[in-house]
Write a protein that holds these residues in place. Structure first.
Motif, short mmCIF file in Angstrom:
data_model
loop_
_atom_site.label_atom_id
_atom_site.label_comp_id
_atom_site.label_asym_id
_atom_site.label_seq_id
_atom_site.Cartn_x
_atom_site.Cartn_y
_atom_site.Cartn_z
N VAL A 30 0.87 -1.17 0.00
CA VAL A 30 0.00 0.00 0.00
C VAL A 30 0.91 1.22 0.00
CG1 VAL A 30 -1.73 1.29 1.28
CG2 VAL A 30 -1.83 -1.20 1.21
N ILE A 31 0.70 2.08 -0.96
CA ILE A 31 1.50 3.29 -1.07
C ILE A 31 0.57 4.50 -1.03
CG2 ILE A 31 3.50 2.31 -2.23
CD1 ILE A 31 2.20 3.02 -4.86
N VAL A 32 1.10 5.58 -0.48
CA VAL A 32 0.32 6.80 -0.33
C VAL A 32 1.16 7.98 -0.80
CG1 VAL A 32 -1.03 5.86 1.59
CG2 VAL A 32 1.07 7.12 2.06
N PRO A 33 0.51 9.10 -1.09
CA PRO A 33 1.27 10.29 -1.50
C PRO A 33 2.38 10.59 -0.48
CG PRO A 33 -1.05 10.66 -1.87
CD PRO A 33 -0.94 9.35 -1.12
N GLY A 34 3.54 10.90 -1.03
CA GLY A 34 4.70 11.19 -0.20
C GLY A 34 5.62 9.99 -0.03
N ASP A 35 5.13 8.78 -0.31
CA ASP A 35 5.98 7.60 -0.21
C ASP A 35 7.06 7.67 -1.28
OD1 ASP A 35 4.59 6.59 1.92
OD2 ASP A 35 3.68 4.92 0.82
N ARG A 36 8.18 7.08 -0.96
CA ARG A 36 9.36 7.11 -1.83
C ARG A 36 9.51 5.76 -2.53
NH1 ARG A 36 13.62 10.48 -1.99
NH2 ARG A 36 15.58 9.58 -2.64
N LEU A 37 9.84 5.82 -3.83
CA LEU A 37 10.07 4.63 -4.65
C LEU A 37 11.42 4.76 -5.34
CD1 LEU A 37 6.61 4.44 -6.46
CD2 LEU A 37 7.32 3.13 -4.46
N VAL A 38 11.97 3.63 -5.75
CA VAL A 38 13.15 3.62 -6.60
C VAL A 38 12.80 2.79 -7.83
CG1 VAL A 38 15.54 2.88 -6.84
CG2 VAL A 38 14.77 3.89 -4.68
N PHE A 39 12.89 3.42 -9.00
CA PHE A 39 12.67 2.74 -10.27
C PHE A 39 14.05 2.31 -10.78
CE2 PHE A 39 8.84 5.05 -9.76
CZ PHE A 39 7.88 4.43 -10.54
N GLY A 40 14.17 1.04 -11.13
CA GLY A 40 15.45 0.53 -11.59
C GLY A 40 15.33 -0.20 -12.91
#
Length: 164
Positions: free
Chosen positions: A59-69
């Protein structure tokens, strides 16, 4: 709340299909690409030490950080020169403010390119027509040019993003 659910659903679709559908490189090349999206999870132990790890997004919400690789590997017998990988940013995310300032990016859908640091002097019209400086939130694509990939060589390209 309905918009939030749509954003989460869209991002989960992006993370399940990951980068292979969106990373673009030269066709006919022996370089294979595969991608993923990971969530950044930060925790604090009993001693107050902070640790950060990359985990499968839940579950992700606005402000969460992701790394696209994007992983790349040259399966050919010859070096591949000037290999270009282009990744469009999903609309549900913005490029994180701490992204490498020398990352090559586009703010116009891949028409023109420059480094984040060079675009800081550019101004664009906001929704009200007022001029403002470009920010990482305006980035639509990231691009890497790998000077040479030797036979058997592999590597990884990443960029950090924040859920809008």
């Amino acid at each position: 709340m309905n918009t939030f659910k749509k954003m989460v659903a869209a991002l989960l679709v992006v993370s399940s299909s990951a980068i292979p559908l969106t990373a673009h490189a030269q066709s006919g090349s022996p370089v294979a690409l595969s991608g993923d999206v990971m969530a950044v999870e930060t925790s604090v132990d009993d001693a107050g030490n902070t640790s950060t790890q990359l985990v499968e997004p839940g579950v992700i919400v606005p402000g969460d950080r992701l790394v696209f690789g994007t992983d790349y590997a040259n399966s050919g017998d010859e070096p591949v020169e000037n290999f270009v990988v282009t990744n469009p940013l999903p609309s549900a995310v913005r490029l994180a403010p701490d992204a490498d300032p020398e990352l090559t990016v586009s703010i116009d859908g891949g028409e023109t390119w420059g480094t984040i640091s060079s675009l800081s002097a550019v101004t664009i019209a906001d929704e009200d027509g007022a001029m403002r400086p470009v920010t990482n939130a305006d980035v639509t694509h990231v691009r890497w040019t790998l000077a040479s990939i030797a036979p058997g060589e592999s590597g990884r390209l990443e960029y950090p993003a924040i859920i809008r």
